[in-house]
Design a protein around this motif. Sequence first.
Motif, PDB file in Angstrom:
ATOM      1  N   MET A  51      29.531  83.594  78.508  1.00 36.67           N
ATOM      2  CA  MET A  51      28.755  83.816  76.893  1.00 36.67           C
ATOM      3  C   MET A  51      29.543  84.326  75.568  1.00 36.67           C
ATOM      4  O   MET A  51      29.107  84.651  75.041  1.00 36.67           O
ATOM      5  CB  MET A  51      27.730  84.593  77.417  1.00 36.67           C
ATOM      6  CG  MET A  51      26.680  84.539  78.522  1.00 36.67           C
ATOM      7  SD  MET A  51      24.965  85.594  78.779  1.00 36.67           S
ATOM      8  CE  MET A  51      26.082  86.440  79.535  1.00 36.67           C
ATOM      9  N   TYR A  52      30.973  84.832  75.930  1.00 36.95           N
ATOM     10  CA  TYR A  52      31.171  85.377  75.192  1.00 36.95           C
ATOM     11  C   TYR A  52      32.007  84.638  73.226  1.00 36.95           C
ATOM     12  O   TYR A  52      32.017  85.580  72.985  1.00 36.95           O
ATOM     13  CB  TYR A  52      32.830  84.855  75.395  1.00 36.95           C
ATOM     14  CG  TYR A  52      33.811  83.938  75.465  1.00 36.95           C
ATOM     15  CD1 TYR A  52      34.339  82.871  75.941  1.00 36.95           C
ATOM     16  CD2 TYR A  52      34.588  83.892  74.829  1.00 36.95           C
ATOM     17  CE1 TYR A  52      34.462  81.871  75.795  1.00 36.95           C
ATOM     18  CE2 TYR A  52      35.807  83.023  74.327  1.00 36.95           C
ATOM     19  CZ  TYR A  52      35.239  81.518  75.164  1.00 36.95           C
ATOM     20  OH  TYR A  52      36.314  80.853  74.755  1.00 36.95           O
ATOM     21  N   GLN A  53      30.913  83.805  73.608  1.00 37.37           N
ATOM     22  CA  GLN A  53      31.377  82.668  72.414  1.00 37.37           C
ATOM     23  C   GLN A  53      30.193  83.328  71.242  1.00 37.37           C
ATOM     24  O   GLN A  53      29.522  82.177  70.694  1.00 37.37           O
ATOM     25  CB  GLN A  53      32.125  81.876  72.542  1.00 37.37           C
ATOM     26  CG  GLN A  53      33.228  81.263  72.506  1.00 37.37           C
ATOM     27  CD  GLN A  53      33.619  79.841  72.094  1.00 37.37           C
ATOM     28  OE1 GLN A  53      32.989  78.344  73.057  1.00 37.37           O
ATOM     29  NE2 GLN A  53      35.056  79.629  72.004  1.00 37.37           N
ATOM     30  N   LEU A  54      28.514  82.952  72.371  1.00 37.74           N
ATOM     31  CA  LEU A  54      27.373  83.165  71.535  1.00 37.74           C
ATOM     32  C   LEU A  54      26.968  84.420  70.857  1.00 37.74           C
ATOM     33  O   LEU A  54      27.537  84.961  71.634  1.00 37.74           O
ATOM     34  CB  LEU A  54      26.452  82.928  73.207  1.00 37.74           C
ATOM     35  CG  LEU A  54      26.890  82.357  73.927  1.00 37.74           C
ATOM     36  CD1 LEU A  54      25.658  82.355  75.529  1.00 37.74           C
ATOM     37  CD2 LEU A  54      26.848  80.953  73.508  1.00 37.74           C
ATOM     38  N   ASP A  55      26.404  84.071  70.254  1.00 35.51           N
ATOM     39  CA  ASP A  55      25.564  85.140  69.136  1.00 35.51           C
ATOM     40  C   ASP A  55      24.908  86.474  69.753  1.00 35.51           C
ATOM     41  O   ASP A  55      25.146  87.577  69.618  1.00 35.51           O
ATOM     42  CB  ASP A  55      25.305  85.174  68.026  1.00 35.51           C
ATOM     43  CG  ASP A  55      26.708  83.728  66.744  1.00 35.51           C
ATOM     44  OD1 ASP A  55      25.681  83.455  66.069  1.00 35.51           O
ATOM     45  OD2 ASP A  55      27.353  84.418  67.259  1.00 35.51           O
ATOM     46  N   LYS A  56      24.155  85.823  71.054  1.00 38.57           N
ATOM     47  CA  LYS A  56      22.797  86.317  71.082  1.00 38.57           C
ATOM     48  C   LYS A  56      23.177  85.677  72.807  1.00 38.57           C
ATOM     49  O   LYS A  56      22.325  85.512  73.533  1.00 38.57           O
ATOM     50  CB  LYS A  56      21.859  86.567  70.612  1.00 38.57           C
ATOM     51  CG  LYS A  56      21.035  86.662  68.737  1.00 38.57           C
ATOM     52  CD  LYS A  56      20.117  86.864  68.960  1.00 38.57           C
ATOM     53  CE  LYS A  56      20.060  86.811  67.353  1.00 38.57           C
ATOM     54  NZ  LYS A  56      18.593  86.857  66.773  1.00 38.57           N
ATOM     55  N   PRO A  57      23.576  86.368  73.619  1.00 37.49           N
ATOM     56  CA  PRO A  57      24.317  86.331  75.094  1.00 37.49           C
ATOM     57  C   PRO A  57      23.052  87.311  75.470  1.00 37.49           C
ATOM     58  O   PRO A  57      22.410  88.536  75.125  1.00 37.49           O
ATOM     59  CB  PRO A  57      25.605  87.189  75.322  1.00 37.49           C
ATOM     60  CG  PRO A  57      25.887  88.114  74.240  1.00 37.49           C
ATOM     61  CD  PRO A  57      25.619  87.734  72.790  1.00 37.49           C
ATOM     62  N   HIS A  58      22.482  86.921  76.496  1.00 38.30           N
ATOM     63  CA  HIS A  58      21.774  87.755  77.163  1.00 38.30           C
ATOM     64  C   HIS A  58      21.483  87.345  78.691  1.00 38.30           C
ATOM     65  O   HIS A  58      21.908  86.365  79.048  1.00 38.30           O
ATOM     66  CB  HIS A  58      20.044  87.364  77.190  1.00 38.30           C
ATOM     67  CG  HIS A  58      19.607  87.841  77.487  1.00 38.30           C
ATOM     68  ND1 HIS A  58      18.984  87.318  79.380  1.00 38.30           N
ATOM     69  CD2 HIS A  58      18.250  89.197  77.020  1.00 38.30           C
ATOM     70  CE1 HIS A  58      17.886  88.554  79.154  1.00 38.30           C
ATOM     71  NE2 HIS A  58      17.644  89.537  78.724  1.00 38.30           N
ATOM     72  N   LEU A  59      22.062  88.662  79.831  1.00 39.79           N
ATOM     73  CA  LEU A  59      22.239  88.402  81.180  1.00 39.79           C
ATOM     74  C   LEU A  59      20.897  89.180  81.897  1.00 39.79           C
ATOM     75  O   LEU A  59      19.619  90.023  81.219  1.00 39.79           O
ATOM     76  CB  LEU A  59      23.228  89.636  81.986  1.00 39.79           C
ATOM     77  CG  LEU A  59      23.557  89.296  82.833  1.00 39.79           C
ATOM     78  CD1 LEU A  59      24.184  88.163  83.865  1.00 39.79           C
ATOM     79  CD2 LEU A  59      24.544  90.943  82.975  1.00 39.79           C
ATOM     80  N   LYS A  60      20.672  88.094  83.346  1.00 42.99           N
ATOM     81  CA  LYS A  60      19.104  89.041  83.873  1.00 42.99           C
ATOM     82  C   LYS A  60      19.324  88.410  84.750  1.00 42.99           C
ATOM     83  O   LYS A  60      20.700  87.853  85.693  1.00 42.99           O
ATOM     84  CB  LYS A  60      18.403  87.505  83.572  1.00 42.99           C
ATOM     85  CG  LYS A  60      17.240  88.336  84.173  1.00 42.99           C
ATOM     86  CD  LYS A  60      15.809  87.213  83.945  1.00 42.99           C
ATOM     87  CE  LYS A  60      14.164  87.456  84.959  1.00 42.99           C
ATOM     88  NZ  LYS A  60      13.411  86.152  85.076  1.00 42.99           N
TER      89      LYS A  60
END
Length: 818
Positions: free
Chosen positions: A717-726
């Motif tokens: 997710m390093y290039q995402l503006d709003k990463p999310h981990l569940k």
Amino acid sequence: MNQPEERLKILYIDDTPDARLLVKRLLSSYYTFLEAADGLAGIDLAVEVKPDLVLVDLHMPKFSGYEVATRITALLPDVPVIALTADVTQNVRERVLASGCSGYIAKPIDVDTFVTQVDAFLEGKREELEDNSYREHYQQQLVAQLEEKVRELSEALNENALLNQENIHLLENAQRRTRLLEASARVGKSVTSILDINDLLQSTVEIIGEEFGFYYVGVFLIDEEGEWAELRAGLGDAGRAMLEEGHKLKVNGLSMIGAATGRRLARIALDVGEEAVHFKNPHLPLTRSEMALPLIAHDDVIGAITVQSVEEAAFSQEDVTVLQAVADQLAVAIHNARLVTQNQHFLNQRTRRARLLSAAAEVGRSVTSILDLDKLLNKTVDIICDAYGFYYAGVFLMDEGNEWAVLRAGRGKAGKAMVTAGHKLKIGGLSMIGMAIIERRARIALDVGDEPVHFKNPHLPLTRSEMALPLLVGDKVIGAVTIQSTEEAAFSDDDITSLQSMADQLAIAIDNARLLHDLEEAHSELVRTKTFEAIATATGEAIHWVGNKAAPIPASVQRVSEDIVRYIVMANCLVDVLPEEFQEHKFAQMLRFALDDITSHDFGFAVQEIRETLESRSLRRLRRVLNLESIFEDLDIIDKSSRAILNIKEDLIGPARQKKLQTINMPDLLTETVKTMGIPKNLVTFDFAADLKPVEADPAQLNRVFINLIKNAMEAMYQLDKPHLKLAVHYDEDPRFIVADVTDSGVGIPPEEIDKIWVAFYTTKGDRGGTGLGLPACAKIVGQLGGKITVQSEIGVGTTFSIHLPVTDIVVESVDAE
């Protein structure tokens, strides 16, 4: 606002800098400290600043401390003058007080009491002279000194009258010298602004000829062997003719230039007909007087200037002095021009080396991320040619019968044509590739016309030099790389080293690609769990791969060892020529001990041979083959290789370590892992089912599994503006298991790569690193616990790794998640 209290001023007069520095350090924190280096300067400064206290040394040249004290006391009667002296002769205190001093402080200074002593005098302490006979005696001395100085002044006036006539003569000479120096300055300004050595020399002879009006000027430089002085620039038609003929004169031979270069001294012939070592030059028939000036830079004679006139006795001493100054300037300018050339060469080398390292890194990244063999080989030849600017590169692999080397990839149209035609060369036959494979070593032809085993390829008619590097995996040859250039002697030592390193990496990658291909073919119909078992059987190959990762280390260690020994040998050479008292210094002895250790132990270094080789080389050659930058580069290679091996070792053997099983609450473990990794709370969502049973596992190994999976998720997710981990934990459909899900919102994994991610050494991270061992290690750990890992992924949506683990009925206390 209250004004700060003005500090008291103390003036110290002493001709010894160290003494003034010590007193300054002791007093400057408390007072405004002033200092003077002689008596007259001290008196002038005292009158100007009116200090609160004066400290004066007694024994100074020209104007003694006694006289200074008397004068300051007369000018500033309210300022106490204190004698600060190392004079311990009898009655010194009485003599000091007789001169007008208010007190006396003895040297050496007692740093513990000195400030207190000074304070006492500032607060009014005064020492009194009890016997006035000392004052009378001192006054008599002053009168005698005054009479002596009057006599000296009278004598000086008489001498000045005589000197006045000499000065008139000197002024006339100085005016002539000024004109010469002005001409010299113009020459110097011109020669120091030109850095191209050929332009510099030719400009110099023209400027000297024009500014001084000489018949002929020429510049000779000594050749590398130090045997001949070669003409490098000459004035007029005669100069051009001699340059075309390659005119040169023997160093220390029967010529003015030879004598000047051999004896390091200017040589002047006021009448060349009477000069024993004059060379009668047919190009310069009108020469009547000649001067040869050595060019000396950093104590080395690098050449000489010849200046010739049509007049006899044309050179005065001033001419010699000025022209020698010009020669010295020219020597420095030549030295600087050579340094510029040398530095440019070094810069080009460093730039080229940087390109080589960049190319090696790109090859390294490619060979670890490209598993398609044809794609890998074509990518490699393109990188080599693009980075080095070579004419052609090709990769040959041995056929199954080990009889032929078959071209599998080649650069450009020629390469494609030869691959299409099935181009192959006999192993051991008359070709560079064939000999490199059979001899298992690099084969280099700096001029292919002189190489008996060079294969004259009609597709590559412009080849002038070629290098063939074997592809070795362990002790097995699998092929060779050919690299060709349109220039003769195109390959430097750096090229050979870096290209052989690339070849070694390529060989390992080819072997790995073949292994992967064999694994995929052998197990294409097996389920993924069978694939894991097959990978486990390949552990030996993995260890072999790790061994090859260490391949650069021994060569780097050997180069560093050789360079250290050379430096120690050079240091001992310097110690040998030091004066005896320096040879006993502990550092010199340590250097000798080091050399003795190298000589006495079987380290494999021939010290005497190394010393002779070093002494035989010039400074330029030494700097080319021996520098600290190369040592640090080799140490960096060792460091990076070692770290890679350690990381790979941990992934390979970590799951096999003896386990310390404990009962673990999965929500607690996941919460603590996220906290330890420092992941921001706003990026993570926890979803833990109620009444979860614990699992039995080694906490360290299970923690490694989740760290690896969470780290992979964050990197996806390093290039995402709003990463999310569940992170979620719930019961499996089989109630004997619980499932821990690690879900990211990253780019997803392509379907064709889902099965490959479990293969050892396969990575999807490309340039961002990764050994390709993390997921196989995770699968191994979970499998040993009786569980399994599954993965679901959708491109552009994200990926979920699910860890299925058996539960235990042992109850543990839960820790509330933050």
